[in-house]
Write an enzyme that holds these catalytic residues in place. Structure first.
Site, short mmCIF file in Angstrom:
data_model
loop_
_atom_site.label_atom_id
_atom_site.label_comp_id
_atom_site.label_asym_id
_atom_site.label_seq_id
_atom_site.Cartn_x
_atom_site.Cartn_y
_atom_site.Cartn_z
N CYS A 254 0.84 -1.21 0.00
CA CYS A 254 0.00 0.00 0.00
C CYS A 254 0.87 1.26 0.00
O CYS A 254 1.53 1.54 -0.99
CB CYS A 254 -0.98 -0.03 1.17
N HIS A 338 -3.73 -5.14 0.00
CA HIS A 338 -3.35 -5.72 1.29
C HIS A 338 -3.49 -7.23 1.24
O HIS A 338 -4.59 -7.76 1.42
CB HIS A 338 -4.24 -5.18 2.41
N GLU A 340 -2.62 -9.32 3.38
CA GLU A 340 -2.85 -9.84 4.74
C GLU A 340 -4.13 -9.32 5.37
O GLU A 340 -4.39 -9.52 6.54
CB GLU A 340 -1.67 -9.42 5.63
#
Length: 1426
Positions: A254, A338, A340
């Site tokens: 990001c 993202h 995760e």
């Protein structure tokens, strides 16, 4: 739980008018950037995400806070188990509705309480879709939340992008010592957790911490808020490490991705509103695999500015922005999304594994490896039945459309003549033949297709396809199975293999054992422990399944199950657990998505087809939602399914434990529901994937610019409720469980659960006003009725809430999640408020009415003391009006010119303008016994013809199983109620050219007069004349006036005069209320006591309309006439005759056309009657007439000024589309008279069962009848036939080839059947119980044992009264038990003497060879069939 605080607040957007709503949470003033997020779960994770620092967060899904907020407990590696950081970083929260009664095992407080505790303001009651569209159009906007009358000028707009937000979220000091250095620019706990789980020793350092290359083996740069250009210190520090000859591995996420791009000299740019949500599709360069990702960013990297030795790693499939970069030779890479993320999918969490190696993926199949088929055979589902209804007409039609777009020739086998898919203009060829291996083989021989689709015709097609594979037919004729391979289908259908496949990937099904005999099943139950659940392999709608609490119940269940299957599975019972479903799509290149997840309101133990279902799930938190999502994808990949499938789970309501219940490797009823609930056309996409087309290549058909490789975002709530028609059957248990009994279902859409829920209850039954406590009043039995589910349990719940039962007590009794019970209580509580104004509705404050409408109350529900119209007038005076919202699959994130619409009171602005005139067609509503797919065919035919004529069309319907609710069939689809209130609301907004009521069956006709009184333009026959036909008294009087004969009749005034009339004309008599469909509350009375009982039920059904009693004529022939007229002049007539005698409802009768036993004189008389009635009623459009013929006399029974169930049948048989003719007449165009154009050699038989029908063609009635019988699942007997005759079947009757005599028993001579002489043995077996007659009892037991042992191939049971009327006797006769057992043990059964005669004649005259292949083709009309 109570609201912590409620006060007013105003949300100001820069350069935009204010929005004022109630505020919740902490009282403060907020001035920040305004953005939206489209995820449907994960609000605790989103609010604690540092990337949302100083931003006012709008969540597009309107229902938030459902599962509350958990305690902040320590998890792995000392990190918070539930949150992404130590506090809320968003500046404020804006939602549609916050749940004040969260329900989840982990919940410690409500969202409202948590916001207050953290000092964060929130705003609810906002039309978040309107706000999202505004941000989408204008870009991310500055906003401020001004609380409680604070002067607006005192709170300036503040742009957080103008300062370095990273300094506000990064840690201030260094902590812990590990081997990977993570730069904290706003790091999330799950990023640290993902690194630690992979054995890394992580050192987390502040954003501006000096970096020493000797301190770590790899560098991780986290996400963060704001403009990355402010992080100059980070850029300089990383540059020293990256711009060297041998850099250490670097991974950025990001903001970290943007920082790495700036380090290497690339440029970034500010996006209009960024990408936020949990369903952003990203394509990996090199493999073209597409992955679903979570994102939250407003800046992007310009790929054109990347240095020469760098390349794009991922690209957004929707806006084509760069989503990742990678160095061509060095271990340096970063991604914009993202991998995760909490909340959201973690499909690419493996990126954390590659800090020390290059990113690689397994190779995918290339397009050239797929050979595109030239001609494809599609197996349909046959007649509609319980568990297999109109959804397969929808899915098959979608598949044909998808194949035609690819220029592939299509051949369809389906004996269901009432379906849209068997109409001209869709498939290139249609065979109206049984879907059995023998008939399908003949079609394959004749047509030589090179591909076959098995998953679009339900269990019937699937089982047939598996059998064809086993017999080697597909291999012999080189027919490849498109989509899911047969081996994968068998994995999911064979319970034992399925369990083994799940164990291979460490997934678990409920503890269970497969059994091949009753003894094995009993032994398995002993090992598992009672209670157990029994399920059949290769079965539909839970056939043969149920719960057993002991050995006796299990023996009964398993014995019955083995009548339908060779294998059963005995499962440990998980009754009371939550049932969750996911619809999954996978292509041949391993791209895999979940399209819709659904939660059953009823707990496990009730078949999903019997359950009230809500989409998306309401009570799962983010971890559970994605845990089950990830499992679904893992399972479907392991099984090798290609196309669409459905996976069902049992989830423990007190923990994260789950079991997989089953996988359906085909389109199911849930698939149709998911398609309509999300706007994602699953069947269409599945057909394309079966051709080897990659999922990312397909477009989202709603937006027309984004990819179909995405997971839809919903900004509304969908509720599905089943419909049962159990009251139509005597002696049928009303209990519902693991085996399906429902005959149809409805789907309602709203922006609150209460709104959608109450809509759905009204859709199921037009006489129900909503969540009504008066339908099943509280009695002493209430606890048992709540514990043991019945078809009316939801109304028992309403009565219990009204009577003061607590939510906790109801949860203990029903195991329905407390969240749903609290929502139901909201309705009951507001009903009590409304009752305060029941003397005078005009004293009601506007806000009370607005709240009622937002909770889904109808005008009729609110009108306790006055009329529905008075409430309507009051509501319009107060401007309490519904708004129209679109279903666009993307929660308004992307522009969508969709025509898929619903009405809601939880909004402030309609999504579209009402400018062009349309023609409005009202659909048929829910499938029920008597109203099924035939009316959908008529409605679809009407809108298609209107579009051909140049009219724009509006369809109003709410049945998710239908083709008419496919949004590309019409110009505007309103998926909403068919009631006076809603149709009138749409009419007043749209101002259409007129409304067509005659194409949707009985339901639209019922509101004709109400609409007419409000000056609504009704197209076609005038509502006054519709009323003259529907009102039994008016119609009978009209027939007398014009001199048309009818059975003697009288309008009911009281029971005494009714009895006197019946004595005068003589029993039996027919009791008929007005405005009914499919003979509802219509019964034959044989005695005074019968009459008394029937009158009670008839009056209960139709209070406002008179009841007419007429003489019931026995042993008469019934004739059906379908016709079209224009201004009273009849232009087309189609005559059909019943095989059975009059008294069997036309929907349950066997029809033949053209009629075989009507002479020319009678035919002319029929036509004259039709012309006279058409003229008298001034019919414009379709109508249907039923007559009876006896002793050369014709009498009219009834007339329906609408289409009937036989319209598609006669239209396709005669080759004249009566619906198209009727549409032209309705629109005022001249229609030329049409004659019957049918080859004389062709006879068509249609066999109508209660829930559906089939039709087959033949050279004579015998061949056609046999094919039709086989199409309903009938098996031709090869050995013993049980012939059981009631005493009243006359002392001697003839079956054509053999005479049967009844004296004390039955004496039968040999008869020829199927070319073989059968000897029929006589057995003395009277029907009625003879006390003390032990020998007979022994013989009775003998018969039952024969049935149990499958000794008989067929049962012919001619009952005591061959009248067609229902018997009132409550005792269970031996004849009833015989018929019941025949059905339970899957033995073909005939109960009508006329059908028996025809069947015997089939044996002598019918042709069994399958030859002479002809079919309906596009080129011209030919008699279809083999």
């Amino acid at each position: 739980l109570v609201r912590m605080s409620v006060y007013s607040a105003i949300l100001y957007l820069k350069n935009d008018p204010e929005m004022s709503k109630d505020a919740a949470g902490h009282k403060s003033r907020t001035m920040m950037k305004k953005l939206f997020q489209t995820g449907m779960v994960g609000y605790p994770e989103a609010l604690t995400d540092p990337s949302y620092r100083c931003q006012i967060l709008t969540l597009t899904y309107p229902l938030q806070g459902n599962y509350g907020i958990p305690h902040d407990e320590e998890g792995e590696f000392g990190l918070s188990k539930w949150f992404e950081s130590s506090k809320i970083h968003a500046a404020a929260l804006v939602v549609g509705e916050v749940s004040q009664n969260p329900s989840h095992w982990s919940s410690a407080m409500s969202l409202d309480q948590w916001l207050k505790e953290q000092g964060i303001p929130g705003l609810e009651g906002v039309d978040t879709r309107r706000l999202t569209k505004k941000i989408r159009e204008k870009g991310t906007m500055l906003g401020k939340l001004v609380v409680d009358g604070t002067p607006e000028a005192e709170v300036p707009f503040d742009n957080p992008d103008q300062r370095n937000l990273v300094t506000e979220v990064s840690m201030k000091v260094q902590c812990s010592v590990f081997k990977i250095t993570a730069i904290d620019c706003g790091i999330k706990h799950n990023q640290i957790r993902c690194l630690c789980q992979r054995g890394a020793r992580v050192t987390v350092v502040p954003w501006d911490h000096p970096l020493d290359i000797s301190d770590f083996d790899g560098l991780f740069i986290s996400n963060g808020p704001g403009d990355p250009r402010f992080c100059k210190a980070t850029i300089e520090n990383v540059k020293k490490l990256v711009c060297v000859d041998n850099p250490k591995p670097v991974f950025g996420i990001c903001l970290g991705h943007q920082l790495l791009s700036l380090v290497i000299g690339a440029e970034i740019y500010k996006m209009k509103y960024g990408n936020r949500g949990h369903n952003q599709p990203c394509i990996h360069k090199g493999t073209d695999r597409c992955f679903i990702t979570s994102q939250n960013h407003g800046f992007a990297v310009d790929p054109e500015t990347l240095p020469q030795d760098w390349d794009v790693l991922f690209t957004n499939a929707n806006d084509h922005s760069s989503e990742g970069i990678v160095h061509n030779t060095k271990q340096l890479f970063s991604v914009q999304f993202h991998p995760e993320h909490m909340a959201g999918p973690t499909d690419l969490v493996s990126l954390f594994d590659v800090l020390s190696e290059h990113l690689t993926y397994p190779g995918s199949l290339k397009m050239k490896e797929f050979v595109r088929p030239r001609k494809v055979l599609i197996l349909g589902s046959g007649g509609l039945s319980i568990g297999q209804a109109g959804e397969f007409d929808y899915s098959g039609s979608q598949a044909i459309k998808a194949l035609k777009e690819e220029n592939i020739q299509t051949v369809l086998i389906n004996p269901n003549i009432a379906t849209v898919q068997t109409s001209k203009g869709l498939a290139d060829k249609v065979y109206f033949l049984p879907i059995t291996p023998e008939y399908v083989t003949q079609v394959i021989k004749n047509e030589r297709p090179d591909g076959v689709l098995l998953s679009f015709g339900g269990q019937t097609a699937l089982n047939c396809g598996v059998e064809l594979t086993k017999r080697g037919i597909l291999k012999k004729y080189s027919v490849s199975v498109l989509g899911t391979p047969v081996a994968s289908i068998e994995m999911t259908e064979d319970r034992k293999i399925f369990v083994e496949k799940m164990e291979e990937i460490n997934e678990h099904v409920a503890p269970s054992e497969a059994a091949l005999s009753v003894e094995q099943a009993l032994a398995a139950a002993e090992r598992l422990g009672y209670p157990v659940m029994v399920r059949s392999a290769f079965a539909l709608g839970g056939l043969g399944s149920g719960f057993a609490n002991n050995k006796e119940e299990l023996t009964s269940l398993v014995t019955s199950a083995f009548a339908h299957t060779t294998q059963v599975l005995v499962d440990k019972s998980l009754k009371g657990w939550k049932e969750i479903e996911y619809e999954v799509v996978r292509d041949s290149y391993d791209n895999c998505i979940t399209v819709c997840n659904m939660e059953n309101i009823d707990p496990l133990g009730i078949h999903t087809g019997e359950s009230i279902v809500v989409a998306p799930s309401q009570t799962l938190n983010d971890y559970e939602y994605n845990m089950l999502r990830n499992t679904a994808i893992k399972v479907i990949r392991h099984l090798g399914i290609v196309g669409e499938c459905n996976i069902q789970y049992a989830l423990n309501p007190e923990s994260e434990q789950y079991y997989i219940i089953e996988v359906n490797a085909r389109l199911s009823r849930s698939s149709a529901l998911a398609s309509k609930a999300t706007g994602y056309p699953l069947a269409y996409v599945a057909a394309k994937l079966g051709l080897g087309i990659p999922l990312p290549v397909l477009k989202n058909s709603v937006t027309n610019q984004t990819t179909a490789n995405f997971e839809p975002s919903l900004d509304y709530c969908v509720v599905k409720v089943p419909r049962w028609d159990l009251s139509k059957f005597l002696r049928v248990s009303t209990k519902i469980g693991s085996s399906m009994k429902s005959v149809g279902e409805v789907m309602a859409i709203g922006r609150s659960f209460e709104e959608a829920f109450q809509k759905a209850l009204r859709m199921v039954d037009e006489n129900c006003v909503g969540f009504d406590h008066t339908i099943k009043p509280v009695s002493d039995e209430v606890s048992s009725e709540l514990q043991t589910p019945t078809d009316k349990r939801i109304f028992v719940l309403a009565a219990a809430l009204k009577a003061g039962y607590t939510v906790d007590r109801l949860y203990d009794l029903t195991k329905i999640d407390r969240w749903f019970l609290h929502k139901m209580k909201n309705i009951t509580d507001h009903e009590k408020v409304l009752e305060l104004y029941n003397q005078d509705e005009s004293t009601m404050p506007p806000e009370v009415m607005r709240k009622a409408k937002q909770l889904g109350f109808s005008d009729k529900q609110i009108a306790l003391a006055v009329t529905e119209l008075a409430v309507r007038k009051l509501r319009q005076d107060w401007s309490i009006l519904p708004v129209v919202k679109q279903i666009d699959t993307v929660a308004a994130e992307w522009p969508a010119h969709t025509n898929y619409l619903y009405l809601t009171y939880n909004g402030t602005e309609s999504d579209l303008a009402f400018q062009e005139p349309h023609v409005m067609v009202i659909g048929s509503g829910v499938y029920r016994i008597g109203s099924s797919v035939e009316f959908d065919w008529c409605a679809v035919g009407c809108i298609m013809e209107l579009r051909k004529m140049g009219y724009k069309t509006i369809m109003v319907n709410y049945n998710p199983e239908t083709v008419s609710t496919d949004y590309d069939m019409c110009d505007r689809l309103y998926f909403d109620e068919i009631s006076f209130e809603v149709v009138m609301d749409i009419y007043e907004m749209e101002n259409p050219e007129g409304v067509v009521l005659s194409m949707g069956g009985q339901l639209p006709n019922n509101i004709a007069m109400s609409l007419h009184r409000q000056q609504c333009r009704i197209l076609g026959t005038s509502p006054e004349f519709i009323d003259s036909a529907e009102n039994r008294f008016k119609f009978s009087r009209m027939l007398d006036t014009i001199g048309i004969s009818q059975p003697l009749w009288k309008e009911l005034t009281d029971i005494e005069s009714a009895m006197k009339f019946c004595e005068t004309v003589g029993y039996p008599c027919l009791v008929r209320p007005s405005y009914v469909l499919s003979g509802a509350a219509m019964n034959v009375a044989y005695t005074d006591s019968d009459l008394e009982k029937y009158l009670g039920s008839a009056v209960a059904v139709s209070k406002e309309y008179p009841v007419v009693i007429s003489k019931f004529i026995q042993e008469a022939k019934e004739i059906d006439v379908d016709a079209v007229a224009c201004d009273g002049v009849v232009t087309a007539i189609a005559v059909s005759e019943h095989v059975e005698n009059a008294g069997v409802h036309s929907g349950d009768a066997t029809l033949v056309t053209p009629p075989q036993d009507i002479n020319q004189k009678t035919m002319e008389r029929i036509k004259m009657i039709v012309h006279d009635i058409g003229q008298e009623l001034q019919v414009t459009g379709p109508f249907n007439l039923q007559l009876i013929a006896k002793d050369d006399q014709l009498k009219v029974i009834e007339c329906n000024v609408r289409v009937s169930r036989s319209f598609p049948f006669v239209s396709k048989t005669l080759g004249v589309d009566l619906v198209a003719l009727a549409t032209h007449a309705i629109m005022g165009e001249e229609v030329e008279p049409v004659g019957q154009q049918l080859p004389l050699t062709t006879t068509t038989i249609i066999n109508m069962t209660s829930t559906g029908e089939v039709a087959c063609f033949g050279e004579n009635r015998y061949e056609a009848y046999l094919k039709a019988m086989i199409s309903t699942g009938f098996k031709i007997p090869n050995k013993n036939i049980l012939l059981s005759i009631g005493m009243s079947c006359c002392p001697r009757f003839s079956l054509g080839t053999a005479d049967f005599y009844t004296e004390h028993g039955v004496k039968v001579r040999r008869t020829c059947l199927r070319g073989t002489w059968l000897t029929v043995m006589a057995v003395d077996w009277p029907f009625e119980e003879e006390e003390g007659d032990c020998p007979n009892k022994d013989k009775q037991r003998n018969i039952l044992e024969y049935l149990e042992d499958h000794h008989f191939d067929m049962v012919i049971n001619l009952s005591m009264r061959n009248s067609g009327g229902r018997r009132l006797s409550s005792f269970v006769t031996k004849g009833y038990r015989t018929r019941r057992m025949a059905i339970d043990y899957s033995v073909p059964l005939i109960i009508d003497i006329k059908c028996t005669k025809l069947f015997v004649q089939v044996g002598v005259k019918g042709k069994y060879a399958v030859s002479n292949t002809t079919a309906i083709s596009q080129a011209g009309f030919k008699p279809p069939g083999l």
